[in-house]
Motif scaffolding. Sequence first.
Motif, PDB file in Angstrom:
ATOM      1  N   CYS B  23       0.863  -1.179   0.000  1.00  0.00           N
ATOM      2  CA  CYS B  23       0.000   0.000   0.000  1.00  0.00           C
ATOM      3  C   CYS B  23       0.901   1.230   0.000  1.00  0.00           C
ATOM      4  O   CYS B  23       1.588   1.490   0.994  1.00  0.00           O
ATOM      5  CB  CYS B  23      -0.901  -0.014   1.240  1.00  0.00           C
ATOM      6  N   SER B  24       0.908   1.968  -1.105  1.00  0.00           N
ATOM      7  CA  SER B  24       1.685   3.204  -1.180  1.00  0.00           C
ATOM      8  C   SER B  24       0.753   4.384  -0.976  1.00  0.00           C
ATOM      9  O   SER B  24      -0.363   4.389  -1.495  1.00  0.00           O
ATOM     10  CB  SER B  24       2.348   3.333  -2.555  1.00  0.00           C
ATOM     11  N   TYR B  25       1.208   5.367  -0.235  1.00  0.00           N
ATOM     12  CA  TYR B  25       0.318   6.486   0.043  1.00  0.00           C
ATOM     13  C   TYR B  25       1.013   7.830  -0.113  1.00  0.00           C
ATOM     14  O   TYR B  25       2.198   7.969   0.163  1.00  0.00           O
ATOM     15  CB  TYR B  25      -0.291   6.369   1.454  1.00  0.00           C
ATOM     16  N   THR B  26       0.264   8.778  -0.607  1.00  0.00           N
ATOM     17  CA  THR B  26       0.672  10.177  -0.565  1.00  0.00           C
ATOM     18  C   THR B  26      -0.496  10.919   0.055  1.00  0.00           C
ATOM     19  O   THR B  26      -1.446  11.299  -0.619  1.00  0.00           O
ATOM     20  CB  THR B  26       0.986  10.740  -1.963  1.00  0.00           C
ATOM     21  N   VAL B  27      -0.455  11.037   1.346  1.00  0.00           N
ATOM     22  CA  VAL B  27      -1.532  11.645   2.118  1.00  0.00           C
ATOM     23  C   VAL B  27      -0.932  12.737   2.978  1.00  0.00           C
ATOM     24  O   VAL B  27      -0.053  12.464   3.798  1.00  0.00           O
ATOM     25  CB  VAL B  27      -2.241  10.596   2.998  1.00  0.00           C
ATOM     26  N   SER B  28      -1.397  13.951   2.773  1.00  0.00           N
ATOM     27  CA  SER B  28      -0.861  15.066   3.559  1.00  0.00           C
ATOM     28  C   SER B  28      -1.341  14.952   4.995  1.00  0.00           C
ATOM     29  O   SER B  28      -2.513  14.715   5.248  1.00  0.00           O
ATOM     30  CB  SER B  28      -1.300  16.383   2.947  1.00  0.00           C
ATOM     31  N   GLY B  29      -0.418  15.107   5.907  1.00  0.00           N
ATOM     32  CA  GLY B  29      -0.797  15.062   7.311  1.00  0.00           C
ATOM     33  C   GLY B  29      -1.413  13.747   7.735  1.00  0.00           C
ATOM     34  O   GLY B  29      -2.411  13.723   8.457  1.00  0.00           O
ATOM     35  N   LEU B  30      -0.789  12.650   7.316  1.00  0.00           N
ATOM     36  CA  LEU B  30      -1.349  11.331   7.624  1.00  0.00           C
ATOM     37  C   LEU B  30      -1.473  11.142   9.133  1.00  0.00           C
ATOM     38  O   LEU B  30      -0.515  11.285   9.874  1.00  0.00           O
ATOM     39  CB  LEU B  30      -0.461  10.233   7.045  1.00  0.00           C
ATOM     40  N   ARG B  31      -2.659  10.788   9.549  1.00  0.00           N
ATOM     41  CA  ARG B  31      -2.892  10.562  10.978  1.00  0.00           C
ATOM     42  C   ARG B  31      -2.973   9.091  11.329  1.00  0.00           C
ATOM     43  O   ARG B  31      -2.871   8.712  12.487  1.00  0.00           O
ATOM     44  CB  ARG B  31      -4.183  11.250  11.411  1.00  0.00           C
ATOM     45  N   GLU B  70       5.016   3.795   2.534  1.00  0.00           N
ATOM     46  CA  GLU B  70       4.332   2.550   2.207  1.00  0.00           C
ATOM     47  C   GLU B  70       3.917   1.798   3.466  1.00  0.00           C
ATOM     48  O   GLU B  70       4.487   1.984   4.539  1.00  0.00           O
ATOM     49  CB  GLU B  70       5.252   1.613   1.409  1.00  0.00           C
ATOM     50  N   SER B  71       2.946   0.937   3.248  1.00  0.00           N
ATOM     51  CA  SER B  71       2.612  -0.046   4.279  1.00  0.00           C
ATOM     52  C   SER B  71       2.558  -1.405   3.608  1.00  0.00           C
ATOM     53  O   SER B  71       2.189  -1.521   2.428  1.00  0.00           O
ATOM     54  CB  SER B  71       1.271   0.275   4.924  1.00  0.00           C
TER      55      SER B  71
END
Lengths: 115, 109
Positions: B23-31, B70-71
């Motif tokens: 799981c690849s992510y580009t999330v601003s301010g990931l909580r 990534e996860s």
Amino acid sequence: DVKVTQSSRYLVKRTGEKVFLECVQDMDHENMFWYRQDPGLGLRLIYFSYDVKMKEKGDIPEGYSVSREKKERFSLILESASTNQTSMYLCASSLYPDDREHGYTFGSGTRLTVV
Amino acid sequence: EDQVTQSPEALRLQEGESSSLNCSYTVSGLRGLFWYRQDPGKGPEFLFTLYSAGEEKEKERLKATLTKKESFLHITAPKPEDSATYLCAGETSGSRLTFGEGTQLTVNP
């Protein structure tokens, strides 16, 4: 366990009909959400609500509205159903931001077909 | 724009054959980064929440890990009952979740 109940598993409606999808949760959650799930597109957020009578638009609100008159109930309304609204609709609730450890709790979904 | 991408789209394993989902992510301010399991015709079922790079969580044959971008969901010695679609989601401000499209896992006996 928290339970989120969606009133119908399967619905078939005609184009132009007004459609109501009902969702009830039994754990006093503040936050409730409506998603639709389509092959190749994943889950997309339609509307959400952080409190009674509050609503916020998600990513794809066009053609939909919502109602939250009571804390436990969140209704999704298709004002005039169209064939491109044929989809699986998922309701979820959560205790965010106070409880991330349990994520969202989802209902079993309503598969809506508009003909 | 917040984005979560999962790979592969589908994975077929033999029983006992370990593997990983990405799981690849580009999330601003990931909580938080969430993993869910979804069986056919049902709603997603919560598995894990990960908060910071380096964190790991385990549940039976599943282990989720998180890096800054990534996860991974590692499945050790899977069984046929692990067959499902696995979804990951990133939480942004406002407690909203952005979901990936999922990985459909099939474990053959």
